[in-house]
Design a protein around this motif. Sequence first.
Motif, PDB file in Angstrom:
ATOM      1  N   GLU A   1      44.124  49.284  36.220  1.00  0.00           N
ATOM      2  CA  GLU A   1      43.324  50.334  35.837  1.00  0.00           C
ATOM      3  C   GLU A   1      42.170  50.963  37.053  1.00  0.00           C
ATOM      4  OE1 GLU A   1      42.944  51.479  32.673  1.00  0.00           O
ATOM      5  OE2 GLU A   1      44.818  50.280  32.325  1.00  0.00           O
ATOM      6  N   ALA A   2      42.400  50.461  38.286  1.00  0.00           N
ATOM      7  CA  ALA A   2      41.569  50.562  39.278  1.00  0.00           C
ATOM      8  C   ALA A   2      41.979  51.868  40.137  1.00  0.00           C
ATOM      9  CB  ALA A   2      41.463  49.257  40.205  1.00  0.00           C
ATOM     10  N   ASN A   3      41.008  52.249  40.741  1.00  0.00           N
ATOM     11  CA  ASN A   3      41.310  53.568  41.604  1.00  0.00           C
ATOM     12  C   ASN A   3      41.254  53.149  43.265  1.00  0.00           C
ATOM     13  OD1 ASN A   3      39.237  55.194  39.580  1.00  0.00           O
ATOM     14  ND2 ASN A   3      41.339  56.042  39.791  1.00  0.00           N
ATOM     15  N   LEU A   4      40.791  51.781  43.484  1.00  0.00           N
ATOM     16  CA  LEU A   4      40.429  51.224  44.785  1.00  0.00           C
ATOM     17  C   LEU A   4      40.316  49.797  44.855  1.00  0.00           C
ATOM     18  CD1 LEU A   4      39.916  51.384  48.109  1.00  0.00           C
ATOM     19  CD2 LEU A   4      37.515  51.799  47.148  1.00  0.00           C
ATOM     20  N   ALA A   5      40.793  49.114  45.550  1.00  0.00           N
ATOM     21  CA  ALA A   5      40.729  47.507  45.499  1.00  0.00           C
ATOM     22  C   ALA A   5      40.070  47.158  46.795  1.00  0.00           C
ATOM     23  CB  ALA A   5      42.025  47.048  45.290  1.00  0.00           C
ATOM     24  N   ILE A   6      39.190  46.073  46.792  1.00  0.00           N
ATOM     25  CA  ILE A   6      38.694  45.562  47.783  1.00  0.00           C
ATOM     26  C   ILE A   6      39.177  44.139  48.013  1.00  0.00           C
ATOM     27  CG2 ILE A   6      36.417  44.673  49.140  1.00  0.00           C
ATOM     28  CD1 ILE A   6      35.118  46.979  47.589  1.00  0.00           C
ATOM     29  N   ASP A   7      39.894  43.806  49.245  1.00  0.00           N
ATOM     30  CA  ASP A   7      40.429  42.489  49.540  1.00  0.00           C
ATOM     31  C   ASP A   7      39.396  41.499  49.966  1.00  0.00           C
ATOM     32  OD1 ASP A   7      42.297  40.302  49.138  1.00  0.00           O
ATOM     33  OD2 ASP A   7      43.545  41.220  50.995  1.00  0.00           O
TER      34      ASP A   7
ATOM     35  N   GLY B   1      47.774  38.131  49.553  1.00  0.00           N
ATOM     36  CA  GLY B   1      48.579  38.625  48.512  1.00  0.00           C
ATOM     37  C   GLY B   1      48.347  39.427  47.526  1.00  0.00           C
ATOM     38  N   PHE B   2      46.977  39.416  47.309  1.00  0.00           N
ATOM     39  CA  PHE B   2      46.276  40.447  46.279  1.00  0.00           C
ATOM     40  C   PHE B   2      46.395  41.748  47.006  1.00  0.00           C
ATOM     41  CE2 PHE B   2      42.303  42.909  45.858  1.00  0.00           C
ATOM     42  CZ  PHE B   2      42.244  43.028  44.214  1.00  0.00           C
ATOM     43  N   ALA B   3      46.187  42.096  48.114  1.00  0.00           N
ATOM     44  CA  ALA B   3      46.315  43.373  48.674  1.00  0.00           C
ATOM     45  C   ALA B   3      47.847  43.884  48.434  1.00  0.00           C
ATOM     46  CB  ALA B   3      45.812  43.442  50.173  1.00  0.00           C
ATOM     47  N   VAL B   4      48.843  43.032  48.706  1.00  0.00           N
ATOM     48  CA  VAL B   4      50.213  43.145  48.668  1.00  0.00           C
ATOM     49  C   VAL B   4      50.576  43.717  47.319  1.00  0.00           C
ATOM     50  CG1 VAL B   4      52.585  42.664  48.915  1.00  0.00           C
ATOM     51  CG2 VAL B   4      50.845  41.682  50.385  1.00  0.00           C
ATOM     52  N   GLU B   5      50.152  42.934  46.401  1.00  0.00           N
ATOM     53  CA  GLU B   5      50.288  43.337  44.936  1.00  0.00           C
ATOM     54  C   GLU B   5      49.699  44.690  44.520  1.00  0.00           C
ATOM     55  OE1 GLU B   5      48.578  40.238  42.423  1.00  0.00           O
ATOM     56  OE2 GLU B   5      50.179  38.572  42.917  1.00  0.00           O
ATOM     57  N   MET B   6      48.495  44.821  45.074  1.00  0.00           N
ATOM     58  CA  MET B   6      47.632  46.213  44.640  1.00  0.00           C
ATOM     59  C   MET B   6      48.473  47.545  45.255  1.00  0.00           C
ATOM     60  SD  MET B   6      45.583  45.199  42.654  1.00  0.00           S
ATOM     61  CE  MET B   6      44.466  46.907  42.524  1.00  0.00           C
TER      62      MET B   6
ATOM     63  N   LYS C   1      36.883  53.855  39.719  1.00  0.00           N
ATOM     64  CA  LYS C   1      36.933  52.039  39.290  1.00  0.00           C
ATOM     65  C   LYS C   1      37.353  51.498  40.640  1.00  0.00           C
ATOM     66  CE  LYS C   1      38.315  53.270  34.690  1.00  0.00           C
ATOM     67  NZ  LYS C   1      39.090  53.267  33.528  1.00  0.00           N
ATOM     68  N   ILE C   2      36.282  50.314  40.970  1.00  0.00           N
ATOM     69  CA  ILE C   2      36.720  49.643  42.186  1.00  0.00           C
ATOM     70  C   ILE C   2      36.784  48.259  41.746  1.00  0.00           C
ATOM     71  CG2 ILE C   2      35.657  49.016  44.248  1.00  0.00           C
ATOM     72  CD1 ILE C   2      33.998  51.382  44.594  1.00  0.00           C
ATOM     73  N   VAL C   3      37.793  47.611  42.033  1.00  0.00           N
ATOM     74  CA  VAL C   3      38.137  46.084  41.721  1.00  0.00           C
ATOM     75  C   VAL C   3      38.059  45.351  42.986  1.00  0.00           C
ATOM     76  CG1 VAL C   3      40.838  46.188  42.034  1.00  0.00           C
ATOM     77  CG2 VAL C   3      39.731  44.466  40.329  1.00  0.00           C
ATOM     78  N   HIS C   4      37.494  44.041  42.690  1.00  0.00           N
ATOM     79  CA  HIS C   4      37.712  42.906  43.713  1.00  0.00           C
ATOM     80  C   HIS C   4      38.020  41.902  42.831  1.00  0.00           C
ATOM     81  CE1 HIS C   4      36.591  40.345  46.923  1.00  0.00           C
ATOM     82  NE2 HIS C   4      35.704  39.747  46.203  1.00  0.00           N
ATOM     83  N   SER C   5      38.852  40.861  43.499  1.00  0.00           N
ATOM     84  CA  SER C   5      39.039  39.653  42.896  1.00  0.00           C
ATOM     85  C   SER C   5      38.600  38.266  43.901  1.00  0.00           C
ATOM     86  CB  SER C   5      40.566  39.498  42.919  1.00  0.00           C
ATOM     87  OG  SER C   5      41.177  38.144  42.306  1.00  0.00           O
ATOM     88  N   PRO C   6      37.428  37.898  43.604  1.00  0.00           N
ATOM     89  CA  PRO C   6      36.948  37.097  44.386  1.00  0.00           C
ATOM     90  C   PRO C   6      37.390  35.466  44.110  1.00  0.00           C
ATOM     91  CG  PRO C   6      35.479  37.327  42.544  1.00  0.00           C
ATOM     92  CD  PRO C   6      36.513  38.287  42.447  1.00  0.00           C
ATOM     93  N   THR C   7      38.800  35.186  44.276  1.00  0.00           N
ATOM     94  CA  THR C   7      39.197  33.900  44.151  1.00  0.00           C
ATOM     95  C   THR C   7      38.802  32.896  44.850  1.00  0.00           C
ATOM     96  OG1 THR C   7      40.764  34.475  45.922  1.00  0.00           O
ATOM     97  CG2 THR C   7      41.629  34.870  43.724  1.00  0.00           C
TER      98      THR C   7
END
Length: 359
Positions: A256-262, A271-276, A206-212
């Motif tokens: 729920e993610a296994n990996l996050a792309i910032d 800040g998203f990366a710090v949270e993750m 599961k790969i998550v990205h948050s395109p703010t």
Amino acid sequence: MKVLHLPTAIGGMPWGLAQGERKIGLHSEVLVLFENWFQYPADRIIFRRSQKSILKRVLSVLNLLKELHQVRNNFDVFHFNFGSSLIDFRRLHLHLIDLPLFKNKGKIVVTYNGCDARQKYPTIQRVPFSACHHEDCYDGICKNGIRDEMKRIRIAKFDKYANAIFAVNPDLFYFLPNRTIFLPYAIADWDEIETLPYQKIDRRLKIVHSPTNRVAKGSEMIIQSLERLKKKYGNSIEVILVEGLPYLKARKIYAEANLAIDQILIGWYGGFAVEMMKMGKPILSFIRKEDLKFIPEEMAKDCQEALVWVEPERLDERLSELVENPNLLLKYREAGLDYVYKWHGPSRIGRITKSIYES
């Protein structure tokens, strides 16, 4: 010592920083002009978005003047963020009007968080790619060069009045005075973000990205790469895009993610990366090596171990490597946890600002 952070809730950092300062004994509060859509906390909010009537707007302005008078006389340090102040009319070219009113009441500190200092055309001249290379970044507000000049004027005014200047992104140092100090990101709810147990990959990665902001983060490139990845690996990949949600709701999905792309254009993480990382999630991001000279040498070294570094043109290759070698995710999880506690812990960041307030 009483510290006031103002006037925006930018990324939740003012609240996170205030909590860090409170942990080490400072009286620290956050005042924002407007309640924010992401629902980051604040101790004082001057303008409510729902105030549409003329009478309510007049009362809000009177409230602003009342707050200004009150805080000027009740705090020792005024820590402005996003290169802005309470009475500040950029469109009218009336910049940072109230800074002189604070000067004789306490110390003035300012933090630059991104495009309050970053300038389009100098960036384009310096590097081969960036968010600034895209004309529609933040709806193209910088494309005529006028905004670059405005930022230089505003930075010069803060340089005149501020006792200290911070920046949270390494590339901002190209635009700020030489006395600028690097400050790691503080996140709003450090204590509430649970470090989750390692999540083994069952059937799907599961790969998550948050395109703010899709352009600034390079989200379209990321999404296209993820689509190619799904075609290549089929149902073994699940892509999760989190967009337009208050951060508390978004965080439940991140878990729920296994990996996050910032982000893959700016050259640093947010800040998203710090949270993750605090959750125990590996982070993939583009880090511009030549900008690391502006941060502590030890932090730059640790960063290389803690994050999955990627060049935009190698995004497909790097993602495929992680899909085919999922054990790498555990390695980056552990290094990321060490890194986030070492460099982004609120007490550590609070001690940095406290030492500057007292100097």
